[in-house]
Each structure stands twice: as structure tokens, then as C-alpha cells.
Design an enzyme around this catalytic site. Sequence first.
Site, mmCIF file in Angstrom:
data_model
loop_
_atom_site.group_PDB
_atom_site.id
_atom_site.type_symbol
_atom_site.label_atom_id
_atom_site.label_comp_id
_atom_site.label_asym_id
_atom_site.label_seq_id
_atom_site.Cartn_x
_atom_site.Cartn_y
_atom_site.Cartn_z
ATOM 1 C CD GLU A 121 -3.987 -3.819 3.158
ATOM 2 O OE1 GLU A 121 -4.220 -4.677 3.727
ATOM 3 O OE2 GLU A 121 -3.692 -2.924 3.380
ATOM 4 C CB ALA A 262 -1.362 -12.941 7.481
ATOM 5 C CG MET A 263 -5.779 -9.664 3.585
ATOM 6 S SD MET A 263 -4.840 -7.792 3.451
ATOM 7 C CE MET A 263 -6.416 -6.774 3.868
ATOM 8 C CD GLU A 298 -2.800 -10.136 9.252
ATOM 9 O OE1 GLU A 298 -3.643 -9.405 8.890
ATOM 10 O OE2 GLU A 298 -1.518 -9.628 9.037
ATOM 11 C CG HIS A 301 -5.070 -5.504 10.674
ATOM 12 N ND1 HIS A 301 -4.751 -3.990 10.796
ATOM 13 C CD2 HIS A 301 -4.140 -5.948 10.186
ATOM 14 C CE1 HIS A 301 -3.674 -3.625 10.109
ATOM 15 N NE2 HIS A 301 -3.289 -4.901 9.719
ATOM 16 C CD GLU A 320 -0.854 -2.793 7.983
ATOM 17 O OE1 GLU A 320 -0.678 -3.301 8.957
ATOM 18 O OE2 GLU A 320 -1.834 -3.122 7.191
HETATM 19 N N1 ARG Z 1 -2.734 -5.673 5.509
HETATM 20 C C1 ARG Z 1 -1.828 -6.760 5.672
HETATM 21 C C2 ARG Z 1 -1.334 -6.943 6.976
HETATM 22 O O1 ARG Z 1 -0.351 -5.877 7.378
HETATM 23 C C3 ARG Z 1 -0.609 -6.655 4.530
HETATM 24 C C4 ARG Z 1 -1.346 -6.728 3.086
HETATM 25 C C5 ARG Z 1 -0.337 -6.401 2.257
HETATM 26 N N2 ARG Z 1 -0.573 -6.554 0.715
HETATM 27 C C6 ARG Z 1 0.109 -6.271 -0.058
HETATM 28 N N3 ARG Z 1 -0.250 -6.103 -1.493
HETATM 29 N N4 ARG Z 1 1.067 -5.383 0.043
HETATM 30 O O2 ARG Z 1 -1.553 -7.620 7.598
HETATM 31 ZN ZN ZN Z 2 -1.154 -5.177 9.056
#
Ligand code: ARG
Ligand code: ZN
Length: 868
Positions: A121, A262-263, A298, A301, A320
Site C-alpha cells: 500500500e 503496520a499494514m 489493523e 481494517h 483510515e
Molecule cells: N494502511 C496502513 C494502516 O493505516 C498504513 C499503510 C501506509 N503505507 C504507506 N506506504 N504510507 O494501517
Molecule cells: Zn489504517
Amino acid sequence: MSQANTIYLKDYQEPDYLIPKTQLTVEIFDDCARVSSRLSIKKNHSGERRELKLNGENLSFISVKYVGEESIAYDLCDKYLTIVPKSDDFILEIVNEIDPKNNKALEGLYQSGDIYCTQNEPEGFRKICYYLDRSDVMSSFTTRIEADKVDFPRLLSNGNLIDSGEMTGDRHYAVWEDPFPKPCYLFALVAGDLAKVDDNFTTKSGREIALEIFVDHGNEDRCEHALESLKKSMKWDEDRFDLEYDLDLYMIVAVDAFNMGAMENKGLNIFNSTCALANPDTATDANFFRIESIIAHEYFHNWTGNRVTCRDWFQLTLKEGLTVFRDQEFSADLNSRAVCRIEDVRALRDSQFVEDAGPNAHPIKPASYMEINNFYTPTVYEKGAEVIRMIHTMIGESNFQLGMKKYFDLFDGKAVTTEDFVHSMEVASGRDFKQFKRWYSQSGTPTVQVTSKFDEGADTFTLTFTQKLKNKSDQVYHLPVKLGLLDSNGEELELIMQGKSFGTETVLELHTDSQSFVFEGLKEKPVPSLFRAFSAPIILEMETKREDLAFLLSYDSDSFNRYEAGQRLAKLEIESLCEALRDNKVPQVDHLVLDAFSKLLRSANADEAFKALAFAVPSLVSITEQQKEFSPVIAQKAREILSHALAEANEDYLAEHFNRYNAKENYVFNAENMGLRSFKNMCLHYLLKLPKADYISLAQDQYDTANNLTDRFAALQALLQTQSTARDEALEHFYDLWKDDAIVINKWFAAQAGAPVGSSDQLIKKLENVEAFDIQNPNKVRCLYGAFAANLPQFHKEDGSGYHLIADKIIELNSFNPQIAAGLSKAFKKFGALKGQQKDFMKKALEKIIAVDDLSPDVYEIVSKTLK
Ligand code: ARG
Ligand code: ZN
């Protein structure tokens, strides 16, 4: 000097092709990884067939063909692989190689320590293979991984393991299948030698879910907290949102080299190790708390992000903002709601408000960007959550839950927009949020001015709210004002408007630039408590007497506003102290202020956790943001004068209560103990403002004997305010103890770089040369350079040395990790507020960056907007 293209939301077009099915084979070799993809592709519109442009960056192309055929005409450039399809429905086979070992940008597939992991991402997947790398292309993934058995015993990807086995030559394979179609940004792959700690969770419908955390060998004893947090999250999402987990397996991998926190990859979260691993010796209360909330974030999500995802990256706040709102509510339900709200608002103001007032201000739904990585911001996340919270405040919990149900009914399995979300809320609540949607497209923090009038004869009290907008083209907002009125004994008054009672607390809504509300039946002039719980992300402008602020600090039934009254009072005082310092007068601290805070400290109707927050002087950022002329050095001095006076006025009380709470019990992480520890350490912190050897010994003793890192590190930070041998000894001891620990040692860097005493560009140059430092690791960059850049008096030092140090680091980072370089570039956000020589120095530093030959779009976007 480089340039970057601007991408606009208004240019969005549906994809010409979809990829219903993706089959990947990733072979990991010593010197490269080979990716073979088999993509089932389908035309997505009824018109004529257009060319198919697959994204691909930093890939070594090997071949492309239709399945079963020999060759195909294609066009290749550094960003795309283009073909002209011969039918509407076909299968492509593409092979390419990548170089994970030398991928220091940490996007796509890269190496962290000895393991391989991914971060896709928003647009990392195009660095793994040729693909339609956009979130509205959702595909069912099957992934086969092949690697050496000894070096990579674990081979992980999304979904369920459907096959695995041995191969010739010490190699093995694993095949994973994810039954849920997903955009490629949610794809993940991990390969390496990792320890596994497991647990399980039974869902409300009785399904058994396996939970697995993968960490470096030796870190097994740091996983329990993450697992407990995960189970709490799963249970909470069932209880409050009626949402159940959908796969049979949930995996989390902790890695040391990670650009963000985190992802949420489907079924396979990847975490920055600082955001996952903890035990009492290696993590503080704040770390434990943060881990709990990020694990939750996470996990949440999975529904708000994965099951329903974003149509395009302009919609980022869709997942988000909503998911931050959900994790904030989770933390508030599990801990003290009052404390959580105060801390969330404090963080919002110290980062998001500053961003919204600076050169990189943007709406929560930006209209354009050069580099989407630059938009993972406090605005999209935290202001985005405030916008969701306002909807929640206006329609209430039960309608909000109906809105969520509607959202999933309508959009499960789809890639949608923020309008789709608001629509769900409108349908469920019967409300019209057309005007409210301005919160999505306008930037800047609005100001609400409030005036009041008490009419003695009529027994009425009138409040008038006027909106002051940030930008010329802005239109007035629709926003909720939660409020109450207090009588002179501090009791809540009944709210009566137009003969109707609203109880003692209500939510008013503002729609126009100026609105008045008349409260009736009031025998005396009430003290208003407005924007309770910070019901809207605005700046409140209202003349309030110091006496009234002191009164609210004692009596407001809304904890947030109680805290807020104290902060406003302290800021008024700091402002006066700044003036005295500027005029070379002897600064005197107002007795009313000291008395109000001393009373709070002894108050029976507040708990320790609240007192620890409310007795703290306002942050330097929040003070400098209100200064007419930005001057962190004076602000810092004034802040210290007030702190010192508070310590002196309460010395005996602080000493006694430090001792009272300094019990050597076993460390337990829960809201109550956390509150007690923070109160105790607040006492210690204040005591060390007083120049007494006894207090230094107190801190030294706590440092030496603490049985947990919270207390030990608090003692170190208290000592860092002093210039003492105890300080030096503690620092040395801490380094020797933790230098080999990637997570803990970072706190040592951050504490020194951010210290009010002793930090300097010279110190940073010393610290970057210690063995434990590594500029390629983003956590270390944040803890050393990031902490220094946030240390306002140091970064903004008169001779400009701070600016040049950070500029040089940005240039160095730009060459291998643009995302981290761009993050650091945001340190220059006060450029517009500077004057004279100071401004010239910063300008030179910024121009040095912008002149770099191969400047990344990431850094270019931040710096060029700053210079504008
Ligand atoms: N989706 C992730 C989160 O908020 C964040 C990923 C951000 N990645 C980035 N390359 N900026 O949990
Ligand atoms: Zn997030």
C-alpha cells in the site's frame, strides 16, 4: 531539480480491464527473486477495445505471452508494460525478476534483516510484478512461494495454506489461496526463519480462528500482549459493531525495517516490530497502549478497508478515518474514555492542526497529489476520524450502527467512495449531510467565535456562534456543539430553549456563519461549557475570565473540558510570561493560576490518570502555534518558568505522593495501574525541576531499581532535564544494556535528541556514529533525526545549524528511501511563520534540497509546496 506530475481526483476513470484471477509464483534465490504471474483479464466496458497498460517499476522484464501461445507484441517503458489485447477475455503470462536485497525504499518485496517481506500500500505491488496496481481492481489471489528450506523455513501469504512440500536441491514450496477478492495493495508475502507464537479465538458464531505471530527467534517472550490485544479486538468488534472475522487464520509478522506502523494485508498483517512486540522490560505503558490500539486498528481494517475498500487513493480517509475512529472507540471502551479523549485531542492538535495551518495542508479527501505516499497524514487519519466522530455525535450510537449495517449491505466486496459512506449514514439516520460533506473537501481548521449575553430581567442567556473559515473559497461547515451550563456552585443547569427542556447536556448544530441560541429560566449568569468532549475539530475563540477557567477546571462534569480549561488557563499565563521575557521584565507567575492547579492536584473528584494529564503544562507545539510571532526559545523558557513555579508551590505534596505510589509491585498493564504510574512519574518529573540533590537521587534510585521500563525510562527522562553525573551514568548504562536491542535502544536516541537540555546538532552528529545507529532503518531515522527536528528550540536554533543538519539527512535519505526522506521534510513546516535571518537560513536549506539532481517526487512535493 526534478519535477513530478500532479494527479487529480476529477480525472478518475474506471479501469478498462479487470483481473478476476491472479496466480503468482515467487521463487526466491540468493541474488534475486523471480515472479511469474498468470493473470485472467477481462474487458470492463462495452466500448471498443483499448490498450492494456500494466504498471511496473524497477522490474527486470523477462517475458510476456498469452497462455498457450509463443509470443505477443508489447511495449515496455520504465513505468508500464503495454499490450493491445486480441480479445475481451484472456490470460496473460508474465515473468520478471526483482532484487529484494537492494530494495532500500522498503516498498514492494524487500529484505528486513534476514527475512523477506512486502509493503504494497499504496503502490508497491507494481514493484513486484506487472499489474493493474489500483484499488478498484479486485482479484482472487493464489500464491506459490519457493525458497531454500534452511534459510526460509516459513513461507507465508494471504488466506489459507492449500499445499506445501519439498522440492529438489534443498528447496521447498507453499501455496496459499485467498478466497476473498482484494486489490493488490492488500497482497502480502513473507519468507524467512521466524519463530511462531500461537493462540486461538472462538467467534460468536462458534468458529475457531487460529492466531499466529511470527517474530525473530529470541523475541517469543514479547508476543503475549499483541495476542491479548488481538483477541480483545476481535471480541470488541463483535460486541460493538457485530462484525466477525471471516478467515480461519489470522497471522501477524513483526519486522524491524518498516516505513510505517503496520499494514492490514488480508489475513497476514505485517507490523513494524515497535508496534507489536512488548514485555515489561522492553516497552513502556505508552508502548503497550499504542500496540493495543495498532493491533486493533489493523484488525478492524478487515471490515473497514478490506471487505469494503477504496475506489482510488483520494478516498484513503474512507478506510483510515473510519478505522481510526473505530480504534479510538475500542481504546476508550477498554480504558478510561476521558483519558483517551484528552490524549487523542492532544495528538490531533499537536500534529494535525499544525499540518492544517502549514504549507502541506490538505482536505481529508485531497483533490490532487503528486505522490500518494505523502498523504498518509494526520489529516487523512486523525481529522478523518474526527469527521466520522461528528456524524456519530449528531446521529447517536444506534443510528450510527444502522449506518454501518447499511454500508456493508450496500458495499461489501466493493471499492467505494467517501460519498458512499456518508450516503449509508444518511439513509440510516434520515438526515441530510450535503453541507456536512464540506468537511471532506475543505482544508484548514475553522475557528468558531463565541459571545454570550445574560439578560437579567428576562432570565435568558444567549450564546452566539460565528464561524471564521480558513480559505477564501470555503463555505460554512455543519458541525455539532455539545454543551452544558454550570451554576455558581458548579452544578449542571437544566437547558431550556423555547420552552422545551433538553436535560443538562445537549448537542446543538451549526449550519450558518452566525447562529444564536437562547437558554431560558436562568436566575444567574451561568458558566458555559462548550464543545464538550471536543465535539468538533475547531479552534474555539471566546473571551473567558481566568476565574471562569479556574472554576471549570474544578467543576466541569465533562472531563475533557475540565482539562481544556486548565490548558487554556496555563496558556494565558504562558503568554503573559512570554511578554514579560520579551520586555526584559522579571516574570511573575499569577497566584490564581498556581492556586487553581494546586487545587486540582489535591482534588478528590479526579483520578490519578486524569491529574497526570491535567497538571501537565501545555505542549510547546500548542503554545508556539498560538504565538503571534513564532519563537520556540521564549515559549520554552516561559513553559519552564511555569513548571518550576508549579513544582515549587507543590513540592511537599509531589514528594509525598511520589513516595506513596512508588510501590514495587509486579508490572501489570491496565488502565488503573497505567494511571498510577503516570501520576507518580509526573511527580518525579516536576521534582527534578527543583535543583536539589535529593531529587536527583530519587530519580537515580528509580532508574536503578525499577522492575519495568515505564518507570526506568521515566526516571531517565526526568534526569535528562538536569545536567548531572547521574544523567550521564544512566545514559551510559542504558546504552550498554540495550545497544543490541533494535527496539529498546531507539528510545535512547529519541530521548536525547528530544531532550530540553543537552540536545544539539553536535550531539546528533555524535549519536549517528554510535554502533547501534543505522540510517537505513526508518525507526532509527525517526528516533534520531525526527526527534531532533521536533525539538523546536534546537531545530530552530538561531544559527540555522538545525536546518542544515536535517536538510543534509533528507538528501542522503532521498537516494534510497524517498518516503522516509519526505516524512522528514515536513519538519520545515514553519517556513511561512519565520522572519528575517532565520527565514533566510531555512530557505537556503530548502533550496539545497530542491536542487538535488534525482530528487524523488515524494520530497519534491513536500519541499516545493513549502517554498511556495
Ligand atoms: N494502511 C496502513 C494502516 O493505516 C498504513 C499503510 C501506509 N503505507 C504507506 N506506504 N504510507 O494501517
Ligand atoms: Zn489504517
